[in-house]
Design a protein around this motif. Structure first.
Motif, mmCIF file in Angstrom:
data_model
loop_
_atom_site.group_PDB
_atom_site.id
_atom_site.type_symbol
_atom_site.label_atom_id
_atom_site.label_comp_id
_atom_site.label_asym_id
_atom_site.label_seq_id
_atom_site.Cartn_x
_atom_site.Cartn_y
_atom_site.Cartn_z
ATOM 1 N N PRO A 198 11.619 4.239 -3.662
ATOM 2 C CA PRO A 198 11.287 5.554 -3.596
ATOM 3 C C PRO A 198 9.846 5.880 -3.019
ATOM 4 O O PRO A 198 8.944 4.857 -2.571
ATOM 5 N N GLY A 199 9.708 7.215 -2.401
ATOM 6 C CA GLY A 199 8.405 7.713 -1.667
ATOM 7 C C GLY A 199 7.186 7.768 -2.457
ATOM 8 O O GLY A 199 6.094 7.999 -1.928
ATOM 9 N N CYS A 200 7.459 7.835 -3.770
ATOM 10 C CA CYS A 200 6.166 8.066 -4.867
ATOM 11 C C CYS A 200 6.894 7.569 -6.113
ATOM 12 O O CYS A 200 8.241 7.560 -6.312
ATOM 13 N N THR A 201 5.993 7.777 -7.033
ATOM 14 C CA THR A 201 6.579 7.471 -8.407
ATOM 15 C C THR A 201 7.998 8.404 -8.910
ATOM 16 O O THR A 201 7.626 9.618 -8.515
ATOM 17 N N MET B 227 0.938 -1.275 0.067
ATOM 18 C CA MET B 227 -0.013 -0.071 -0.116
ATOM 19 C C MET B 227 0.800 1.453 0.009
ATOM 20 O O MET B 227 1.669 1.433 0.862
ATOM 21 N N HIS B 228 0.604 2.015 -0.841
ATOM 22 C CA HIS B 228 1.256 3.551 -1.166
ATOM 23 C C HIS B 228 0.478 4.576 -0.312
ATOM 24 O O HIS B 228 -0.600 4.692 -0.766
ATOM 25 N N ILE B 229 0.927 5.069 0.585
ATOM 26 C CA ILE B 229 0.234 6.210 1.316
ATOM 27 C C ILE B 229 0.787 7.697 0.683
ATOM 28 O O ILE B 229 1.714 7.984 0.970
ATOM 29 N N CYS B 230 -0.019 8.153 -0.157
ATOM 30 C CA CYS B 230 0.622 9.324 -1.137
ATOM 31 C C CYS B 230 0.435 10.644 -0.222
ATOM 32 O O CYS B 230 -0.594 11.091 0.320
ATOM 33 N N SER B 231 1.265 11.325 -0.582
ATOM 34 C CA SER B 231 1.263 12.962 0.242
ATOM 35 C C SER B 231 1.912 13.652 -0.998
ATOM 36 O O SER B 231 2.445 13.413 -1.925
HETATM 37 ZN ZN LIG Z 1 2.434 8.859 -4.295
#
Ligand SMILES: [Zn+2]
Length: 345
Positions: free
Chosen positions: A319-322, A228-232
């Motif tokens: 990475p923390g996001c794409t 699960m990615h928790i996007c910010s």
């Molecule tokens: Zn993200």
């Protein structure tokens, strides 16, 4: 797979993911065509892996994250292989438009996206493949409708909004099951994209409109990897309302969580809060070191992440996001090299 079970592997695994082929060095392939042709998307991912000097441990496939809204009639402008395709029109403009949605068929409207999974799982036998699934509330806010539409309907006509979310949820479940049946090892389940729910929703609203539908999707799916990615984003992050550090995410039925540890809650702290429930993935700084191709900084990031989070297992570098479209290829190689240098147990 040991990491997903929160066990200690032989080495800390790593993966980096972007909107392939929307990167500067995969120009032979088309990002726009990849949304219409599953083979184009699969080939672009295989081409990406082939030109790297180091082998990733997991392939995360990231389609244009509005691929479902496109099938319902929302319009986006693809240009010059750029990852951002701005919204021209959304299918839901008025409250009554939630009625316009229908359950998409993985054998019809979503067939090409399933086919990407089929081809990759066939051709990538020795690498786990996971496919990106955006959460229903995020689809409702970004692509099907707009954040303003959803925020207003939560107050004025929640039944219409719930009807729309039910259709999106059913579509998401059917599609995800089809991807797993086609051979994918799991999913990368994205919550919070766009960021505004973390700031504009109250915790009870998050429980009902975000988690409520997420749980339906996640409980319906049986697969080896639920990441699960928790996007910010600058519009909002789980720092708002202290969600990450209060342990709000513990209730999610997933194996691993991923977030931007450089933006909020560093790895060691998150491992204390969530480490008995989830494996964790993060530690690569996509904004600074990765994007700039700053090799010594990437090495230092990997070393620090391993020191702070790898003990006892249950940790993966990511990475923390794409990652950004213009990130140089040498950044991938630097991560692979550093994982070997610092990541062995
Ligand atoms: Zn993200």
């Amino acid at each position: 797979m040991a990491v997903m079970r929160r066990e200690e592997p032989d080495r800390v695994p790593w993966s980096v993911w972007g909107h392939y082929p929307a990167v500067d060095w995969l120009g032979y392939y088309s990002w726009e065509l990849s949304q219409r042709n599953g083979e184009e998307a699969a080939r672009a991912h295989i081409a990406m892996l082939r030109v790297l000097d180091y082998k990733m441990d997991l392939l995360k496939v990231t389609p244009f994250y509005r691929f479902m809204p496109m099938q319902w009639g929302s319009k986006f402008k693809f240009k010059n292989n750029e990852e951002d395709a701005p919204t021209l029109d959304t299918v839901v403009k008025e409250t009554k438009d939630w009625e316009k949605l229908w359950v998409l068929d993985p054998k019809k409207e979503l067939r090409e996206f399933v086919r990407t999974n089929e081809i990759l799982s066939r051709d990538m036998k020795h690498m786990p493949v996971i496919y990106t699934i955006p959460s229903p509330i995020i689809q409702a806010m970004n692509g099907v409708g707009t954040p303003e539409r959803v925020l207003e309907d939560m107050k004025k006509d929640p039944d219409s909004l719930r009807h729309g979310l039910d259709i999106i949820t059913e579509t998401t479940i059917d599609f995800t099951k089809a991807c797993i049946d086609a051979g994918a090892n799991g999913i990368f389940y994205g919550i919070g994209g766009g960021g505004r729910i973390w700031k504009d929703f109250t915790v009870p609203q998050l429980d009902e409109y975000a988690y409520g539908y997420d749980k339906k999707v996640l409980d319906a799916i049986d697969c080896d990897i639920k990441m699960m990615h928790i996007c910010s984003t600058p519009q909002g992050s789980p720092k708002d309302q202290n969600l990450m550090e209060s342990g709000w995410f513990r209730k999610y039925p997933v194996d691993m969580i991923n977030w931007d540890a450089h933006e909020y809650t560093w790895l060691d702290k998150a491992k204390k809060i969530y480490g008995d429930k989830f494996a964790i993935c993060g530690g690569l700084d996509r904004v600074h070191s990765l994007r700039k191709g700053d090799i010594p900084a990437i090495e230092a990031d990997v070393k620090m992440a391993v020191e702070d989070a790898a003990e006892g297992g249950g940790f993966m570098l990511g990475p923390g996001c794409t990652v950004y479209q213009d990130m140089p290829r040498k950044s991938y190689n630097a991560v692979g090299r550093a994982a070997i240098k610092y990541g062995y147990y």
